[in-house]
Design a protein around this motif. Sequence first.
Motif, PDB file in Angstrom:
ATOM      1  N   ASP A 139     -10.067  25.459  -2.006  1.00  0.00           N
ATOM      2  CA  ASP A 139     -11.087  24.666  -0.433  1.00  0.00           C
ATOM      3  C   ASP A 139     -10.153  23.117  -0.606  1.00  0.00           C
ATOM      4  O   ASP A 139     -10.890  22.667  -0.109  1.00  0.00           O
ATOM      5  CB  ASP A 139     -12.420  24.880  -0.372  1.00  0.00           C
ATOM      6  N   ILE A 140      -8.676  23.195  -1.795  1.00  0.00           N
ATOM      7  CA  ILE A 140      -8.899  21.347  -1.500  1.00  0.00           C
ATOM      8  C   ILE A 140      -8.008  21.809   0.267  1.00  0.00           C
ATOM      9  O   ILE A 140      -7.227  22.241   0.491  1.00  0.00           O
ATOM     10  CB  ILE A 140      -7.447  21.566  -2.005  1.00  0.00           C
ATOM     11  N   PRO A 165       0.412  -1.081   0.472  1.00  0.00           N
ATOM     12  CA  PRO A 165      -0.344   0.132  -0.217  1.00  0.00           C
ATOM     13  C   PRO A 165       0.511   1.351  -0.350  1.00  0.00           C
ATOM     14  O   PRO A 165       1.985   1.492   0.591  1.00  0.00           O
ATOM     15  CB  PRO A 165      -0.819   0.006   1.618  1.00  0.00           C
ATOM     16  N   LEU A 166       0.611   2.180  -0.718  1.00  0.00           N
ATOM     17  CA  LEU A 166       0.784   3.525  -0.450  1.00  0.00           C
ATOM     18  C   LEU A 166       0.195   4.382   0.794  1.00  0.00           C
ATOM     19  O   LEU A 166      -1.270   3.447   0.648  1.00  0.00           O
ATOM     20  CB  LEU A 166       0.438   4.104  -2.082  1.00  0.00           C
ATOM     21  N   PRO A 167      -0.107   5.341   1.041  1.00  0.00           N
ATOM     22  CA  PRO A 167      -0.930   6.012   2.216  1.00  0.00           C
ATOM     23  C   PRO A 167      -1.760   6.699   1.307  1.00  0.00           C
ATOM     24  O   PRO A 167      -1.875   6.459  -0.226  1.00  0.00           O
ATOM     25  CB  PRO A 167       0.189   7.658   2.099  1.00  0.00           C
ATOM     26  N   SER A 168      -2.759   6.646   1.823  1.00  0.00           N
ATOM     27  CA  SER A 168      -4.185   6.693   1.236  1.00  0.00           C
ATOM     28  C   SER A 168      -4.043   8.720   0.809  1.00  0.00           C
ATOM     29  O   SER A 168      -2.977   9.636   1.022  1.00  0.00           O
ATOM     30  CB  SER A 168      -5.553   7.474   2.475  1.00  0.00           C
ATOM     31  N   ALA A 169      -5.275   8.735   0.182  1.00  0.00           N
ATOM     32  CA  ALA A 169      -5.350  10.499  -0.600  1.00  0.00           C
ATOM     33  C   ALA A 169      -6.862  10.363  -0.358  1.00  0.00           C
ATOM     34  O   ALA A 169      -7.694   9.521  -0.714  1.00  0.00           O
ATOM     35  CB  ALA A 169      -4.510  10.139  -1.962  1.00  0.00           C
ATOM     36  N   GLN A 170      -6.790  11.951  -0.569  1.00  0.00           N
ATOM     37  CA  GLN A 170      -8.529  12.156  -1.019  1.00  0.00           C
ATOM     38  C   GLN A 170      -8.159  12.918  -2.259  1.00  0.00           C
ATOM     39  O   GLN A 170      -7.603  13.807  -2.432  1.00  0.00           O
ATOM     40  CB  GLN A 170      -8.779  12.925   0.365  1.00  0.00           C
ATOM     41  N   ASP A 171      -8.655  13.157  -3.341  1.00  0.00           N
ATOM     42  CA  ASP A 171      -9.339  13.506  -4.199  1.00  0.00           C
ATOM     43  C   ASP A 171     -10.448  14.264  -4.430  1.00  0.00           C
ATOM     44  O   ASP A 171     -10.973  14.042  -3.793  1.00  0.00           O
ATOM     45  CB  ASP A 171      -9.709  12.511  -5.974  1.00  0.00           C
ATOM     46  N   HIS A 172     -10.880  15.709  -5.106  1.00  0.00           N
ATOM     47  CA  HIS A 172     -11.621  16.607  -5.208  1.00  0.00           C
ATOM     48  C   HIS A 172     -12.072  16.889  -6.681  1.00  0.00           C
ATOM     49  O   HIS A 172     -11.561  16.919  -7.225  1.00  0.00           O
ATOM     50  CB  HIS A 172     -10.978  17.516  -5.104  1.00  0.00           C
ATOM     51  N   ASP A 227     -15.661  25.348  -5.787  1.00  0.00           N
ATOM     52  CA  ASP A 227     -15.899  24.600  -3.727  1.00  0.00           C
ATOM     53  C   ASP A 227     -16.952  24.446  -3.429  1.00  0.00           C
ATOM     54  O   ASP A 227     -17.575  24.126  -4.433  1.00  0.00           O
ATOM     55  CB  ASP A 227     -15.614  25.915  -3.603  1.00  0.00           C
ATOM     56  N   ASN A 228     -16.449  23.391  -2.790  1.00  0.00           N
ATOM     57  CA  ASN A 228     -17.917  22.637  -1.626  1.00  0.00           C
ATOM     58  C   ASN A 228     -18.104  21.516  -2.472  1.00  0.00           C
ATOM     59  O   ASN A 228     -19.449  21.271  -2.192  1.00  0.00           O
ATOM     60  CB  ASN A 228     -19.162  23.577  -1.023  1.00  0.00           C
ATOM     61  N   ASP A 229     -17.901  20.890  -3.024  1.00  0.00           N
ATOM     62  CA  ASP A 229     -17.653  20.401  -4.160  1.00  0.00           C
ATOM     63  C   ASP A 229     -19.489  20.393  -4.794  1.00  0.00           C
ATOM     64  O   ASP A 229     -20.099  19.987  -4.712  1.00  0.00           O
ATOM     65  CB  ASP A 229     -18.197  18.583  -3.079  1.00  0.00           C
ATOM     66  N   GLU A 230     -19.019  21.743  -6.046  1.00  0.00           N
ATOM     67  CA  GLU A 230     -20.608  21.382  -6.398  1.00  0.00           C
ATOM     68  C   GLU A 230     -19.934  21.779  -7.901  1.00  0.00           C
ATOM     69  O   GLU A 230     -18.940  21.707  -8.130  1.00  0.00           O
ATOM     70  CB  GLU A 230     -20.783  23.184  -5.996  1.00  0.00           C
ATOM     71  N   GLY A 231     -20.820  21.696  -8.822  1.00  0.00           N
ATOM     72  CA  GLY A 231     -20.601  21.421  -9.939  1.00  0.00           C
ATOM     73  C   GLY A 231     -19.950  19.995 -10.754  1.00  0.00           C
ATOM     74  O   GLY A 231     -20.467  18.715  -9.216  1.00  0.00           O
ATOM     75  N   PRO A 232     -20.565  19.963 -11.770  1.00  0.00           N
ATOM     76  CA  PRO A 232     -19.716  18.645 -12.778  1.00  0.00           C
ATOM     77  C   PRO A 232     -18.654  18.101 -11.937  1.00  0.00           C
ATOM     78  O   PRO A 232     -17.544  18.926 -11.343  1.00  0.00           O
ATOM     79  CB  PRO A 232     -20.099  18.755 -13.944  1.00  0.00           C
ATOM     80  N   ASN A 233     -18.906  16.721 -12.536  1.00  0.00           N
ATOM     81  CA  ASN A 233     -17.815  16.124 -11.996  1.00  0.00           C
ATOM     82  C   ASN A 233     -16.151  16.518 -12.658  1.00  0.00           C
ATOM     83  O   ASN A 233     -16.372  16.651 -14.204  1.00  0.00           O
ATOM     84  CB  ASN A 233     -17.497  14.573 -11.764  1.00  0.00           C
ATOM     85  N   THR A 234     -15.163  16.740 -12.277  1.00  0.00           N
ATOM     86  CA  THR A 234     -14.081  16.157 -13.374  1.00  0.00           C
ATOM     87  C   THR A 234     -13.085  15.177 -13.306  1.00  0.00           C
ATOM     88  O   THR A 234     -13.336  14.504 -12.257  1.00  0.00           O
ATOM     89  CB  THR A 234     -13.638  17.565 -12.944  1.00  0.00           C
ATOM     90  N   GLY A 235     -12.210  14.951 -13.726  1.00  0.00           N
ATOM     91  CA  GLY A 235     -10.923  13.809 -13.908  1.00  0.00           C
ATOM     92  C   GLY A 235     -10.418  14.636 -12.167  1.00  0.00           C
ATOM     93  O   GLY A 235      -9.901  13.682 -12.011  1.00  0.00           O
ATOM     94  N   GLY A 236     -10.438  15.469 -11.384  1.00  0.00           N
ATOM     95  CA  GLY A 236      -9.622  15.973 -10.197  1.00  0.00           C
ATOM     96  C   GLY A 236      -9.210  17.185 -10.208  1.00  0.00           C
ATOM     97  O   GLY A 236      -8.634  17.208 -11.469  1.00  0.00           O
ATOM     98  N   MET A 237      -9.332  17.937  -9.097  1.00  0.00           N
ATOM     99  CA  MET A 237      -9.502  19.412  -9.282  1.00  0.00           C
ATOM    100  C   MET A 237      -8.734  19.260  -7.730  1.00  0.00           C
ATOM    101  O   MET A 237      -8.004  20.426  -8.058  1.00  0.00           O
ATOM    102  CB  MET A 237     -10.587  20.322  -8.796  1.00  0.00           C
TER     103      MET A 237
END
Length: 318
Positions: free
Chosen positions: A306-307, A97-104, A109-119
């Motif tokens: 807000d990452i 395992p590598l350490p965990s990560a969290q994508d946005h 901001d505030n997880d609004e709008g369409p999905n992307t490959g990652g912001m």
Amino acid sequence: MNRANVPTAHCAVFSDAQAARDHINKVGAPLVIKADGLAAGKGVIIAQTLREALDAIDEIMTQRAFGDAGNLVVVEECLVGEEASFLCVCDGVRAVPLPSAQDHKRVFDNDEGPNTGGMGAYSPAPVLPDSMLEEMADLTVRPILRELAKDGHPFVGVLYAGLMMTAQGPKVLEYNVRFGDPECQPLLMRLDGDLPAIMMAAVRGKLDPASLGQTSQTALGVVITAKGYPGPYAKGLPIEGIEDADSVPGVKVFHSGTAIKDGSLVSNGGRVLCVTALGNSLAEAKKTAYAGVAKVRMQDGFNRTDIGDKGIRRLAGK
Ligand code: GLY
């Protein structure tokens, strides 16, 4: 996943739009509708209502918004929780395992709008601490490796499990057979090891877990996009200030959608740069990464502000 006993969402697969509509009308919303193929990070639609679910089938299977990725559609139970990216380096038998990560994934901001490959992304994700990594590999990655080996396709490379940390426990949303972008950037900032040597050891089936050392620091990356992404956007936008950003202590700027035109750096994609920083805490990594972002001057550049905030709130117990 079902064969390997890996926890995941209940799902049904359809090649016929009417059969998909009938199923949706029967089970009701909320649902997740996925195009079965590459769709530049846009092929997953979270439908809160029946109407949204039916429209998604229309978009993917009838209008064929993602081309052949719409031949097959997966209609899934909607899992609720916080997402985490869990990556293992695999040598066919071993998964380290590598350490965990969290994508946005959402554009605003505030997880609004369409999905992307990652912001933007950070590591570690407080929702998946280091103490859980081995357990997570046993639950979500090693059973898949065993199945693949049994099938005569031992997997060598990075196996990336996209997880939803639900109240019922972790469930796998998807696998990728690659590092993940922008998770890769903070993960590599933390790697205290020789990446090519690690890859060659994996290829030779001799991966040594001790070779994947990690700095205990936190890393955070902010993606700068061209305005309009994930919708239509311009290319060839001039970019300056990369050296200034790189000179902020702890910052490294990774290029993705860039090119050199007439001797100058310009944008050449939707996600253009990932400004990444190490810090002694998530809050510090965020502050440093955004200090780097402030140095980049890109015409019509856009980034979330807000990452990391979700993780900062979780660490504060909020
Ligand atoms: N950041 C999500 C992915 O690379 O699939």
